[in-house]
Design an enzyme around this catalytic site. Sequence first.
Site, PDB file in Angstrom:
ATOM      1  N   ALA A 172       0.841  -1.189   0.000  1.00 22.69           N
ATOM      2  CA  ALA A 172       0.000   0.000   0.000  1.00 22.69           C
ATOM      3  C   ALA A 172       0.879   1.244   0.000  1.00 22.69           C
ATOM      4  O   ALA A 172       2.057   1.193   0.362  1.00 22.69           O
ATOM      5  CB  ALA A 172      -0.910  -0.009   1.225  1.00 22.69           C
ATOM      6  N   GLY A 206      -0.305  -5.071   0.454  1.00 28.47           N
ATOM      7  CA  GLY A 206      -1.461  -4.979  -0.426  1.00 28.47           C
ATOM      8  C   GLY A 206      -1.214  -5.589  -1.785  1.00 28.47           C
ATOM      9  O   GLY A 206      -2.152  -6.052  -2.447  1.00 28.47           O
ATOM     10  N   GLU A 237      -1.938  -9.161  -1.352  1.00 30.08           N
ATOM     11  CA  GLU A 237      -3.386  -9.310  -1.214  1.00 30.08           C
ATOM     12  C   GLU A 237      -4.107  -9.152  -2.550  1.00 30.08           C
ATOM     13  O   GLU A 237      -5.078  -9.854  -2.822  1.00 30.08           O
ATOM     14  CB  GLU A 237      -3.902  -8.307  -0.194  1.00 30.08           C
ATOM     15  CG  GLU A 237      -3.468  -8.655   1.233  1.00 30.08           C
ATOM     16  CD  GLU A 237      -3.770  -7.558   2.225  1.00 30.08           C
ATOM     17  OE1 GLU A 237      -4.401  -7.849   3.256  1.00 30.08           O
ATOM     18  OE2 GLU A 237      -3.361  -6.398   1.986  1.00 30.08           O
ATOM     19  N   GLU A 272       3.198  -6.015   7.073  1.00 31.43           N
ATOM     20  CA  GLU A 272       2.504  -4.943   7.795  1.00 31.43           C
ATOM     21  C   GLU A 272       2.889  -4.867   9.258  1.00 31.43           C
ATOM     22  O   GLU A 272       2.837  -3.791   9.872  1.00 31.43           O
ATOM     23  CB  GLU A 272       0.984  -5.121   7.667  1.00 31.43           C
ATOM     24  CG  GLU A 272       0.412  -4.828   6.284  1.00 31.43           C
ATOM     25  CD  GLU A 272       0.400  -6.033   5.361  1.00 31.43           C
ATOM     26  OE1 GLU A 272      -0.250  -5.954   4.308  1.00 31.43           O
ATOM     27  OE2 GLU A 272       1.047  -7.058   5.695  1.00 31.43           O
TER      28      GLU A 272
END
Length: 257
Positions: free
Chosen positions: A65, A108, A111, A131
């Site tokens: 992210a 992300g 993901e 994370e």
Amino acid sequence: MPYEFILTETRGRVELITLNRPQALNALNHKLVSEVMEALEAFDQNEAVGAMVIAGNERAFAAGADIKELADQNAQQIKESDHVAVFNRIMSIRKPIIAAVSGYALGGGCELAMSCDMIVASESAKFGQPEINIGVIPGAGGTQRLVRAVGKALAMEMILNNRTLSAQEAQQFGLVNRVVSVDQFLNEALKLAEEIAGRAPVAVRVAKKLINQAYELSLKEGLGEEKREFYDLFTTEDQKEGMKAFVEKRKPNWRGR
């Protein structure tokens, strides 16, 4: 239509979506993820499209992210913006989506790859959920999809202790379909997508739905759903054409209905 952070390209019945923030290793800001979703939904409604591929570049699929975008937000702002909702919307896409991953697929990015139906990885691909290093957890499906892909023990180590999987390990543990050279990973993903796009469209969509439901339904419920869908396919033109073509020893002419 023009996008700011993605590129789209038509390859026969396959649509290629390329993440295009190379200067940021394709870090996933809200605009980029929204554009990916917008493109997927448009292609899903296009009868000329049979499958889709999401790719980054050789160096990075997506390194995570965009932390600069998130760092100063508080809990209320995060809830209201709901950045991660897009990842769940990907599950509503009826047609197959293949992730073509080279280099970093972290946070992300991992993901997003796991939100796709299949993953073709280059030899340089690295998968992880780091994370924990910035005081949070995966928020776009990582704690759920990773367990289903690689099992509880390995998911614990990856999420709690930042273990990163090489492409070969990811294949060994069932996270990716295949590993190829860096110069061939995109071609291999497109080839796989093209093969699937050439098959019976209605049956492909039904099969994808049932496989995804297998994670959520009991075996008894899943078998019941499968039986109903199997019977319903005998009302389609594709079933008649497919079986007729088999008997006549020719290639079927799918109509998608």
